[in-house]
Design a protein around this motif. Structure first.
Motif, mmCIF file in Angstrom:
data_model
loop_
_atom_site.group_PDB
_atom_site.id
_atom_site.type_symbol
_atom_site.label_atom_id
_atom_site.label_comp_id
_atom_site.label_asym_id
_atom_site.label_seq_id
_atom_site.Cartn_x
_atom_site.Cartn_y
_atom_site.Cartn_z
ATOM 1 N N CYS A 447 0.765 -1.044 -0.060
ATOM 2 C CA CYS A 447 -0.066 0.076 -0.024
ATOM 3 C C CYS A 447 0.727 1.158 -0.006
ATOM 4 O O CYS A 447 0.558 2.263 -0.716
ATOM 5 N N PHE A 448 1.852 1.319 0.749
ATOM 6 C CA PHE A 448 2.946 2.301 0.840
ATOM 7 C C PHE A 448 3.399 2.693 -0.412
ATOM 8 O O PHE A 448 3.770 3.618 -0.825
ATOM 9 N N VAL A 449 3.840 1.603 -1.200
ATOM 10 C CA VAL A 449 4.563 1.804 -2.627
ATOM 11 C C VAL A 449 3.338 2.704 -3.500
ATOM 12 O O VAL A 449 3.738 3.425 -4.344
ATOM 13 N N ASP A 459 -9.242 5.692 2.647
ATOM 14 C CA ASP A 459 -10.036 4.689 3.256
ATOM 15 C C ASP A 459 -9.120 3.317 3.356
ATOM 16 O O ASP A 459 -9.733 2.306 3.237
ATOM 17 N N VAL A 460 -7.820 3.277 3.923
ATOM 18 C CA VAL A 460 -6.920 2.375 3.948
ATOM 19 C C VAL A 460 -7.220 2.020 5.416
ATOM 20 O O VAL A 460 -6.671 2.784 6.361
ATOM 21 N N GLU A 461 -7.386 0.475 5.888
ATOM 22 C CA GLU A 461 -7.376 -0.115 6.951
ATOM 23 C C GLU A 461 -6.480 -0.828 7.344
ATOM 24 O O GLU A 461 -5.586 -1.605 6.568
ATOM 25 N N THR A 473 -8.233 -1.751 14.963
ATOM 26 C CA THR A 473 -8.417 -1.223 13.747
ATOM 27 C C THR A 473 -8.640 0.137 13.505
ATOM 28 O O THR A 473 -9.285 0.758 14.071
ATOM 29 N N VAL A 474 -7.682 0.674 12.567
ATOM 30 C CA VAL A 474 -7.619 2.052 12.333
ATOM 31 C C VAL A 474 -7.801 2.112 10.701
ATOM 32 O O VAL A 474 -7.520 1.428 10.041
ATOM 33 N N LYS A 475 -8.368 3.440 10.346
ATOM 34 C CA LYS A 475 -8.435 3.838 9.040
ATOM 35 C C LYS A 475 -7.744 5.191 8.629
ATOM 36 O O LYS A 475 -7.591 5.919 9.539
ATOM 37 N N PHE A 476 -6.861 4.975 7.487
ATOM 38 C CA PHE A 476 -6.135 6.488 7.189
ATOM 39 C C PHE A 476 -6.514 7.053 6.084
ATOM 40 O O PHE A 476 -7.085 6.335 5.033
#
Length: 870
Positions: A447-449, A459-461, A473-476
């Motif tokens: 995901c970071f790439v 909405d990345v969890e 659980t967190v969302k960014f």
């Protein structure tokens, strides 16, 4: 372009201002002119002879293609070459050259030709046009009319086409044979109809040597494919084979016309864009003289009338004027845009401006001036709010983190630290993956790439691990900021704790799974519809009820299943639509109506309204109830009919018996007094009463037969039964004066009926006689064949001169028991029996006045019966 091996390209290059080149096949430059040097941007001091030309080509394969064409054809015409200047700028040239071969040493062969820059579409057209014009003198040495010419040519003599060259045929796409037909028939068909008069008029003027004759003009023509093409026409009067003729040369300029249109549209587009720019604009010369401007007076330091055609130093403050002079000089030198910012005091107010200098040409620089006073104020406001922002950032209720390009933590806020349970110095510089659940680390790296590629993430969890070991659980949500060189500076991400939300969603999914199982497997039909009445879901039982698949139901409207003619009624029953209700509703399924008792419950899901309907199929129950009601009605009707027959039969039999009793008493008296003649009359009366009784019994039996069982119908001869009925009637009333007239009779007419048809005719004739007080009973019978609803019928009219029937009685005339009201003349069954019999035949009967509007003048009975067809 017409190419000739004898062209002096070096001389021609000077005349047309084109680049001249002379190179060996290995790329060694042998000769060139100054125009070629300028095209490639070489300094005047640079000597090119002996250098290689390969480094000027963008593509090696393209140069190889150019050399190959030279070697195969010994010439190259209009070769589009993609080259580059010494500074790397890409350019496009149009090359035309010939291969010169040294007879002694073929390795010394070289190419010689012209190079014209066509990088800009407008320059392409104008420069090619100039080259063609300059080459015209060289092309005159070739024959005007020759099959080798690239110019379409034809000659008209005595109003006939006497010559056409090959290029002209190719221009229109016709074969030799097709052109021969055109020459002999209608050559002017090639010309666009609106331009034919122009061409004909000019040819006539040239033949008459008119001063108004045009030697060059443009017309439209029709290609064989029926497409319109544009032609440039050159007309000249010549002597051909000793006769005055018209020589016409034709150039296809269709592409040029398209280019002109595109240029015009492009210019118009540029003009609209330029006019829509809100900035002020100045066009200045190298010496800073203002040549032109665009904008309102209040956009400038002084009014335009005070600076037009003046130098900048004449009206601007010295420091601003010097800044502008320097910027103009730099723009002309570098040919790149230069933007400067400055402030001016206008009407005692300090205002800020941004001036963008654009290179237009060596003699012109454009300056776009924008008022950025508000922008500068915003900068100051932004600066003043930085401290406030920093405070808000630290105290924000949401966690914030910033990572470098490798995923290491650069910064976090107070909420982030409180959530994870760490101190700031513990996390700064560490890799963020250390704070993730072990299974989520590979996903984070992927995901970071992608985050770095896209520049933002939504909405990345991830599941994260707190200092105390708890998993959450967190969302960014995040974006990336960049340095001036485009490298990643840092990430900026906001973090949301959604642990509780995910737990609730998991419970909801489990609950929904149970609900879906109950929903799908329920034995009752269940529907879910939206607020517009469209089905969004249905269970298996619902699909079985509607005799289709679930997918066939989804998307349809509830009223799509309304029985024919019931949609408006059902819409009223469902109103208001979004409400709780219970109702019995019908569904039209496979040409039959099925019924549900439907319990409707409204609910909301994701802020949308829906209706949940649970149904109970009562179709079979309704059918049973309907059969039961029908059976009850039939029994009730049979009971009432039996009572009616009983009462009527008893009444009429009592009358007959009373008449017989009275007649017997009188007859006894007459016999005792020897008045035998009167006794005989009474005996005849008694016989008539016995006949009436027999008729009554017969009618009751026939009525019962019609009502209780289905009669067999077949083809019978209507004329035969009618004649029988007439004969029987005459015998029954031999004591009265009776005239029966038959009109338009055929020998035979077969209708759909049975033996009861005789009773129909007898009853009609009996009524005509009974209700007639005239001395002579007159009955006219008309028989005709007619069409009703495009089907053949026979129409019989019985017209009498009797007492007539009032309008009030006509409507109830054929009801059972009507004649009973007449007190004595009828049996109460005659006409009702007739009506029932005719209905079994799909026929009908009605009554009219013999004289319209006067019922007392007699009656007309009308009968129609379908004609029998095998």
């Amino acid at each position: 372009m017409i190419m000739s091996p004898n062209i002096d390209y070096k001389t021609l290059a000077k005349r047309v201002r084109a680049g001249f080149y002379k190179t060996r096949l290995d790329g060694t430059i042998l000769d060139y002119n100054n125009a070629l040097r300028q095209i490639f941007g070489f300094k005047p001091s640079k000597e090119l002879r002996g250098t290689k030309s390969q480094k000027l080509w963008q593509n090696v394969e393209e140069r190889n293609d150019y050399i190959q064409q030279l070697q195969e054809h010994e010439k190259v015409s209009n070769f589009v070459a993609h080259l580059k200047k010494v500074n790397g700028e890409k350019i496009t040239l149009l090359l035309n050259s010939y291969l010169r071969t040294d007879d002694k040493d073929k390795d010394l062969s070289y190419s010689e030709g012209l190079a014209i820059e066509i990088s800009d579409l407008f320059n392409k057209w104008t420069k090619i046009k100039k080259v063609k014009a300059k080459l015209k003198d060289s092309e005159k040495k070739f024959k005007t009319i020759t099959e080798e010419s690239s110019i379409g040519t034809f000659i008209i003599q005595d109003k006939r086409v006497v010559y056409i060259n090959e290029q002209f045929k190719n221009l229109f796409g016709y074969s030799q044979e097709e052109f021969d037909n055109l020459k002999n028939k209608n050559f002017f068909r090639l010309v666009f109809h609106e331009d034919r008069n122009l061409l004909a008029d000019q040819m006539s003027k040239h033949l008459t040597k008119s001063k108004d004759a045009l030697s060059n003009f443009q017309i439209r023509a029709i290609h064989k494919s029926e497409e319109v093409i544009w032609l440039n026409i050159f007309v000249k009067r010549i002597e051909y084979e000793g006769k005055p003729s018209i020589l016409i040369s034709v150039f296809d300029i269709t592409e040029r016309k398209k280019l002109e249109k595109e240029l015009k549209e492009s210019a118009e587009k540029f003009r609209r864009i330029f006019e829509s720019i809100p900035d002020a604009f100045l066009l200045v010369a190298p010496d800073t003289t203002i040549i032109d401007y665009s904008g309102e007076d209040d956009q400038f330091y002084v009014s335009p009338k005070n600076f037009i055609q003046k130098k900048i130093t004449n009206f601007l403050p010295e420091d601003i004027a010097q800044l502008s002079i320097t910027s103009i000089a730099q723009t002309l030198k570098t040919k790149k845009s230069i933007t400067v910012e400055y402030s001016l005091k206008i009407k005692d107010k300090k205002k800020f401006f941004e001036a963008r200098h654009l290179y237009f040409s060596e003699e012109r620089v454009g300056i776009f001036i924008r008022d950025i006073t508000e922008k500068e104020r915003n900068k100051q406001l932004l600066k003043n709010t930085k401290d406030k922002f920093k405070s808000l950032y630290e105290e924000a209720p949401l966690g914030y983190q910033s990572l470098d390009s490798k995923g290491n933590i650069l910064d976090v806020n107070k909420s982030w630290l409180e959530f994870f349970g760490f101190e700031k110095e513990e996390v700064i510089g560490s890799w963020f993956g250390n704070y993730l659940a072990e299974k989520d680390k590979p996903e984070f790296m992927q995901c970071f790439v992608k985050f770095k590629e896209d520049g933002e993430v939504h909405d990345v969890e991830f599941r994260v691990k707190k200092k105390n070991g708890d998993i959450a659980t967190v969302k960014f949500e995040g974006k990336i900021s960049y340095r001036e060189d485009g490298a990643i500076k840092r990430t900026h991400c906001i973090m949301y704790d959604i642990t509780q939300q995910r737990r609730l969603e998991k419970n909801l999914r489990e609950s929904e799974k149970k609900y879906r199982t109950l929903f799908k497997e329920a034995l009752n039909p269940i529907f879910i519809v939206d607020e517009n009445g469209n089905y969004v879901d249905a269970n298996k039982a619902a699909a079985e009820f509607l005799e289709c698949k679930i997918d066939d139901i989804i998307g349809k409207n509830v009223f799509d299943y309304s029985p024919p003619g019931y949609e408006d009624k059902q819409r009223k029953e469902h109103s208001p639509f979004y409400s709780r209700r219970t109702l019995k509703t019908g569904y039209f399924v496979d040409d039959k109506v099925k019924t549900l008792i439907l319990n409707v419950v409204p609910f909301q899901f994701k802020s949308k309204q829906f209706l949940y309907g649970i149904g109970q199929d009562i179709t079979s129950r309704l059918k049973t109830e309907k059969k039961l009601r029908k059976s009850e009605e039939e029994y009730k009707e049979a009971y009432e009919r039996a009572n009616f027959y009983k009462d009527l039969f008893a009444h009429d039999i009592n009358n007959i018996l009373q008449n017989l009793h009275s007649s017997l008493e009188l007859c006894k008296l007459y016999f005792e007094s020897s008045e035998l003649e009167k006794a005989n009359e009474l005996i005849s009366l008694m016989r008539e009463q016995i006949s009436r009784a027999e008729k009554l019994v017969s009618n009751v039996r026939k009525l019962s037969k019609i009502e209780e069982e289905e009669l067999t119908l077949f083809g019978v001869d209507l004329i035969e039964y009618l004649n029988q009925a007439i004969d029987l009637t005459r015998k029954k009333v031999s004591t009265r004066n009776l005239q029966i007239t038959k009109k338009r009779f055929k020998d035979e007419i077969r209708v759909r009926g049975n033996e009861l048809l005789l009773d129909v005719f007898e009853n009609i004739l009996d009524n005509a006689i009974k209700y007639n007080d005239s001395d002579t009973v007159k009955i006219q019978i008309y028989v005709d064949e007619i069409l009703k609803n495009n089907k053949p019928f026979v129409r019989i009219e019985f017209i009498d001169n009797g007492i007539g029937i009032p309008n009030s009685k006509k409507k109830i005339l054929f009801l059972p028991g009507f004649q009973k009201e007449k007190q004595g003349k009828g049996m109460g069954f005659g006409l009702s029996l007739v009506k029932k019999i005719l209905r079994t035949y799909n026929g009908d009967i009605w009554v009219e006045d013999r004289i319209k509007g006067d019922f007392s003048r007699g009656t007309k009975f009308v009968i129609i019966i379908p004609i029998y067809n095998l």
